[in-house]
Design a protein around this motif. Structure first.
Motif, mmCIF file in Angstrom:
data_model
loop_
_atom_site.group_PDB
_atom_site.id
_atom_site.type_symbol
_atom_site.label_atom_id
_atom_site.label_comp_id
_atom_site.label_asym_id
_atom_site.label_seq_id
_atom_site.Cartn_x
_atom_site.Cartn_y
_atom_site.Cartn_z
ATOM 1 N N ARG A 1 0.833 -1.214 0.000
ATOM 2 C CA ARG A 1 0.000 0.000 0.000
ATOM 3 C C ARG A 1 0.863 1.258 0.000
ATOM 4 N NH1 ARG A 1 -3.460 -3.143 3.408
ATOM 5 N NH2 ARG A 1 -2.426 -2.340 5.285
ATOM 6 N N TRP A 2 1.937 1.247 0.815
ATOM 7 C CA TRP A 2 2.806 2.423 0.852
ATOM 8 C C TRP A 2 3.524 2.621 -0.476
ATOM 9 C CZ3 TRP A 2 2.280 6.298 3.810
ATOM 10 C CH2 TRP A 2 1.819 6.163 5.117
ATOM 11 N N GLN A 3 3.890 1.540 -1.136
ATOM 12 C CA GLN A 3 4.518 1.666 -2.452
ATOM 13 C C GLN A 3 3.551 2.278 -3.459
ATOM 14 O OE1 GLN A 3 5.757 -2.387 -3.057
ATOM 15 N NE2 GLN A 3 7.808 -2.044 -2.244
ATOM 16 N N LEU A 4 2.264 1.868 -3.368
ATOM 17 C CA LEU A 4 1.253 2.447 -4.250
ATOM 18 C C LEU A 4 1.077 3.931 -3.964
ATOM 19 C CD1 LEU A 4 -0.996 2.219 -6.350
ATOM 20 C CD2 LEU A 4 -2.542 1.512 -4.511
ATOM 21 N N VAL A 5 1.027 4.295 -2.678
ATOM 22 C CA VAL A 5 0.902 5.708 -2.307
ATOM 23 C C VAL A 5 2.096 6.493 -2.843
ATOM 24 C CG1 VAL A 5 0.961 7.303 -0.344
ATOM 25 C CG2 VAL A 5 -0.542 5.321 -0.278
#
Length: 202
Positions: free
Chosen positions: A125-129
């Motif tokens: 999720r953080w990589q997507l953000v």
């Protein structure tokens, strides 16, 4: 019936002695009552396991439907449930193995595996953000570069000239793009807050 009962008793007594197993092991009769439990199973249970005790009483995280699924004589089944043990929530995996007149249930504590999976999902999720943030920063940078360039042109253009009108129109258009991008980001954050997906990324 006496032969089956004696076989269940012997299997239960054997299960009781299997202290070398890291996973819990419980033997059940066809009513879902415990006929044997190894030390690892006893350590995972919030209450002391006793013979003839219903499995759902030993492990309250299991519903009647869960027990029925585990007792299914046709095929093995697997269930994961969270169980409070000594004040700590643990994730237990119950895997059944039906046999003639008895059901063996292997119980594994998969809490650490679940934590690793949750960390992996959080990292994704953080990589997507991060990818979204880089894309937004790039778009805003392009908008600001265009506006900044036309502001510098305005200083050299004559009032009311076609050049000034073009620059003003271009800046208005770029400002609208920036407003639309910001609105889409706000929409994305509000949809995410309630757990619903959106594709409005501008």
């Amino acid at each position: 019936f006496a032969t089956e009962a004696e076989a269940r008793r012997r299997i239960g007594n054997l299960v009781d002695t299997l202290s070398m197993l890291k996973d819990g092991l419980v033997s059940l009769d066809d009513k879902g009552r415990i006929t044997g439990s190894n030390p690892a199973a006893n350590a995972m249970a919030p209450a002391t396991l006793r013979k003839e005790m219903p499995l759902a009483r030993g492990f309250p995280c299991l519903s009647p439907a869960d027990v029925e699924l585990l007792l299914n004589p046709a095929e093995p089944n697997e269930i994961e449930r969270d169980q409070l043990i000594s004040g700590v929530v643990r994730t237990l995996r119950f895997r059944s193995q039906p046999a003639e007149g008895v059901v063996l249930v292997i119980i594994s504590d998969v809490t650490s595996m679940q934590m690793v999976e949750r960390r992996r999902q959080q990292l994704a999720r953080w990589q997507l953000v991060g990818r979204i943030a880089r894309g937004v920063a790039h778009d805003f940078n392009n908008i600001l570069c265009v506006i900044s360039g036309h502001i510098s042109l305005l200083g050299r253009a004559r009032p009311g000239s076609p050049e000034m009108k073009d620059s003003l129109e271009t800046m208005r258009h770029e400002a609208d793009k920036g407003g639309s991008l910001a609105a889409n980001l706000l929409s994305l954050s509000s949809w995410a807050a309630v757990g619903r997906p959106t594709s409005q990324l501008g």
